[in-house]
Design an enzyme around this catalytic site. Structure first.
Site, PDB file in Angstrom:
ATOM      1  N   VAL A  25      46.990  68.342  19.487  1.00 13.69           N
ATOM      2  CA  VAL A  25      46.871  67.696  18.505  1.00 13.69           C
ATOM      3  C   VAL A  25      46.506  66.249  18.558  1.00 13.69           C
ATOM      4  CG1 VAL A  25      48.096  67.100  16.170  1.00 13.69           C
ATOM      5  CG2 VAL A  25      48.150  69.306  17.265  1.00 13.69           C
ATOM      6  N   ASP A 250       7.415  79.691 -10.854  1.00 16.37           N
ATOM      7  CA  ASP A 250       6.795  80.878 -10.641  1.00 16.37           C
ATOM      8  C   ASP A 250       7.778  81.878 -11.473  1.00 16.37           C
ATOM      9  OD1 ASP A 250       4.430  79.943  -9.598  1.00 16.37           O
ATOM     10  OD2 ASP A 250       5.108  80.791  -7.648  1.00 16.37           O
ATOM     11  N   LYS A 272       2.081  83.520 -13.430  1.00 16.93           N
ATOM     12  CA  LYS A 272       0.731  84.477 -13.137  1.00 16.93           C
ATOM     13  C   LYS A 272       0.870  85.949 -12.949  1.00 16.93           C
ATOM     14  CE  LYS A 272      -0.412  81.744  -9.839  1.00 16.93           C
ATOM     15  NZ  LYS A 272      -1.342  81.133  -8.876  1.00 16.93           N
ATOM     16  N   GLY A 303       8.432  81.663  -5.674  1.00 22.79           N
ATOM     17  CA  GLY A 303       9.379  82.817  -5.125  1.00 22.79           C
ATOM     18  C   GLY A 303       9.075  82.796  -3.511  1.00 22.79           C
ATOM     19  N   ASP A 305       8.195  81.953   0.172  1.00 23.98           N
ATOM     20  CA  ASP A 305       7.830  80.695   0.958  1.00 23.98           C
ATOM     21  C   ASP A 305       6.445  80.150   0.469  1.00 23.98           C
ATOM     22  OD1 ASP A 305       8.452  79.109   3.616  1.00 23.98           O
ATOM     23  OD2 ASP A 305       5.980  79.514   3.363  1.00 23.98           O
ATOM     24  N   THR A 333      10.717  84.088   3.116  1.00 23.74           N
ATOM     25  CA  THR A 333       9.678  85.008   2.490  1.00 23.74           C
ATOM     26  C   THR A 333      10.358  86.345   2.162  1.00 23.74           C
ATOM     27  OG1 THR A 333       7.372  85.631   2.750  1.00 23.74           O
ATOM     28  CG2 THR A 333       8.725  85.438   4.680  1.00 23.74           C
ATOM     29  N   ALA A 334       9.539  87.089   1.342  1.00 21.43           N
ATOM     30  CA  ALA A 334      10.165  88.646   1.057  1.00 21.43           C
ATOM     31  C   ALA A 334      10.029  89.231   2.225  1.00 21.43           C
ATOM     32  CB  ALA A 334       9.033  88.829   0.055  1.00 21.43           C
ATOM     33  N   MET A 385       2.557  92.411  -2.800  1.00 19.63           N
ATOM     34  CA  MET A 385       1.915  92.638  -4.198  1.00 19.63           C
ATOM     35  C   MET A 385       1.023  93.695  -4.184  1.00 19.63           C
ATOM     36  SD  MET A 385       1.086  88.504  -4.839  1.00 19.63           S
ATOM     37  CE  MET A 385       0.531  88.300  -2.950  1.00 19.63           C
ATOM     38  N   GLY A 414      14.080  92.945  -4.106  1.00 18.65           N
ATOM     39  CA  GLY A 414      14.955  92.710  -2.874  1.00 18.65           C
ATOM     40  C   GLY A 414      15.889  91.488  -3.028  1.00 18.65           C
TER      41      GLY A 414
END
Length: 477
Positions: A25, A250, A272, A303, A305, A333-334, A385, A414
């Site tokens: 200490v 997004d 989109k 969403g 990266d 990234t996903a 996608m 996910g």
């Protein structure tokens, strides 16, 4: 101690401080004092090897022996860290009579000052005290605040401190200086310091000072929001959310991530999605330009990266062509997140030595792919996608040699609470997706490693097995 403590920061640089106690200490207290420039004396019969090294190197002074009253003749403040309650009581009484500031470790009643939990962004220091009632609570708060206080805070304070005299000469009026600092702290200076570009940050501050009446220049940050779980957002991403004036987000950005944004930020969805109202890429470019030219800090929130099937490169090219300052903050990234949350290692020494990431959002993109390479064994194929093109994917892969028994996993939503994982084999890919009505956002992982999902799953519900069984699997079962 029930009284409220008065907060202050002590300048101990060049001043003598005494630490009574040479154990672990005492060593930690001495180290902290040395960082603050104190002239440290450690008094104890024995000291730790580290303290001994410091004493031999001249960094501290060691008064070897048991405590004596004359040890209190020189120091400005004292820390007692021996673990001996009787000795601590004696030191406390002597310090009281000599009007010395004393901290007795783990003894609030005998202490005249407390050592707080500290967030160090030198020269900025944030101290947290529970008044001695709950030190562990103070430490917990420190850990949480560590995540929120940008590491660039220290260099920023140093820069502004070095330029303070010039700023005061240029802007003698306090109200004008306050407006200047507000503008400086919301501009590109912090971003330049994060990149290690001190000279450019100083030049930017000088330009702002010289043209203080000119309109504020806006900027754009491209931020990857990750797959949906707000816990996967980077610390830099969290700060960007709290700094943005306008957020262009997004459809795949989760509500939980958006909830972390500054409350007064303007949030604009630029979805989109086929079949619904959507914003074209050109319109997104126009919105970024409009708000940045109006002097606003724009956050382009994507969403996953921004540089993995996120059209981030196109947006940077547009911003650069229009001289808009920009920054990129990557996200998870996903492919990484969905695989991890499904218990699927993308690479495995026994099953996959490489990973391929492809997008299948339309027939045109599928026609450009090297199917022979994608159909090779001992690799992992991740398809973004692709839920609407599963039949085409299946036929191309089978036609180019991928085995019908190759395992697949479809990961829907996910990393989110509603995550579902559907597993099966390539020949039953379409029927498996139809059986469980898999919908976007969903990621396809194909390869030997996908077969590990059932045994390594850890998040959410167990994987759902497709009833469409490969003939090869049936024969070997």
């Amino acid at each position: 101690m029930s009284s409220k403590l008065y907060p202050l920061f002590a300048n101990v640089s060049g001043r003598p401080v005494l630490v009574v106690g040479g154990g672990g200490v005492g060593e930690r207290k001495a180290a902290s004092l040395l960082e603050s420039g104190a002239v440290v004396t450690v008094g104890a019969p024995e000291i730790t090897p580290t303290l001994r090294q410091w004493a031999e190197a001249g960094r501290i002074r060691w008064r070897q022996g048991r405590f004596d009253d004359d040890w209190l003749d020189e120091p400005w403040l004292v820390i007692a860290a021996t673990g001996d309650a009787d000795l601590h009581a004696r030191i406390a009484a002597l310090a009281q009579s000599r009007r010395l500031w004393l901290n007795v470790v783990d003894d609030t009643e005998r202490s005249s000052f407390h050592v707080p939990a500290v967030i160090d962004r030198a020269p900025v220091t944030v101290a947290i005290s529970s008044g001695g009632h709950a030190p562990m609570l103070a430490r917990l708060l420190r850990e949480r605040l560590e995540l929120l206080i940008d590491p660039v805070t220290g260099p920023l304070a140093t820069l502004l401190g070095d330029m303070r005299a010039g700023i005061r000469r240029k802007l003698p009026d306090m109200a004008a200086r306050r407006r200047f600092y507000d503008r400086a702290l919301s501009g590109p200076i912090q971003s330049l310091l994060r990149r290690g570009q001190r000279a450019l940050a100083e030049a930017a501050t000088e330009r702002l000072l010289e043209s203080f009446d000119a309109p504020l220049q806006g900027s754009v940050i491209l931020l990857g929001a990750g797959p949906g779980d707000p816990g996967l957002l980077t610390l830099r991403g969290l700060r960007a959310l709290n700094e943005a004036d306008v957020i262009l987000y997004d459809r795949l950005v989760s509500r939980e991530v958006l909830a972390l944004a500054r409350r007064d930020a303007e949030c604009v969805e630029v979805a989109k999605q086929a079949g619904n109202h959507h914003t074209t890429q050109e319109q997104i470019h126009a919105l970024m330009l409009q708000h940045a030219r109006a002097g606003r800090r724009v956050l382009r929130l994507k969403g996953g990266d921004p540089f993995v099937f996120g059209r981030g490169g196109e947006e940077l090219e547009f911003l650069r062509a229009h001289d808009i300052p920009y920054e990129v903050v990557p996200g998870i990234t996903a492919a990484l997140a969905c695989a991890a949350y499904a218990g699927i290692p993308l690479t495995h020494r026994d099953h996959a030595q490489s990973v391929r990431l492809v997008t299948a959002h339309c027939q045109g993109s599928l026609d450009t792919l090297d199917w022979r390479a994608l159909a090779q064994e001992r690799q992992t194929l991740v398809v973004y996608m692709g839920t609407s093109e599963l039949a085409v994917l299946r036929e191309h892969l089978l036609a180019h040699g991928r085995a019908a028994s190759t395992p697949f996993a479809l990961v829907e939503n996910g990393s989110r609470p509603e995550q579902r994982v559907v597993v099966g084999t390539l020949d039953g890919l379409v029927k498996g997706a139809e059986q469980y009505a898999v919908r976007s956002p969903a990621l396809l992982i194909l390869g030997e490693v996908a077969g590990l999902a059932s045994s390594l799953a850890w998040f959410g519900r167990p994987p759902l097995a497709s009833s469409a069984v490969s003939p090869v699997t049936a024969l070997t079962a």
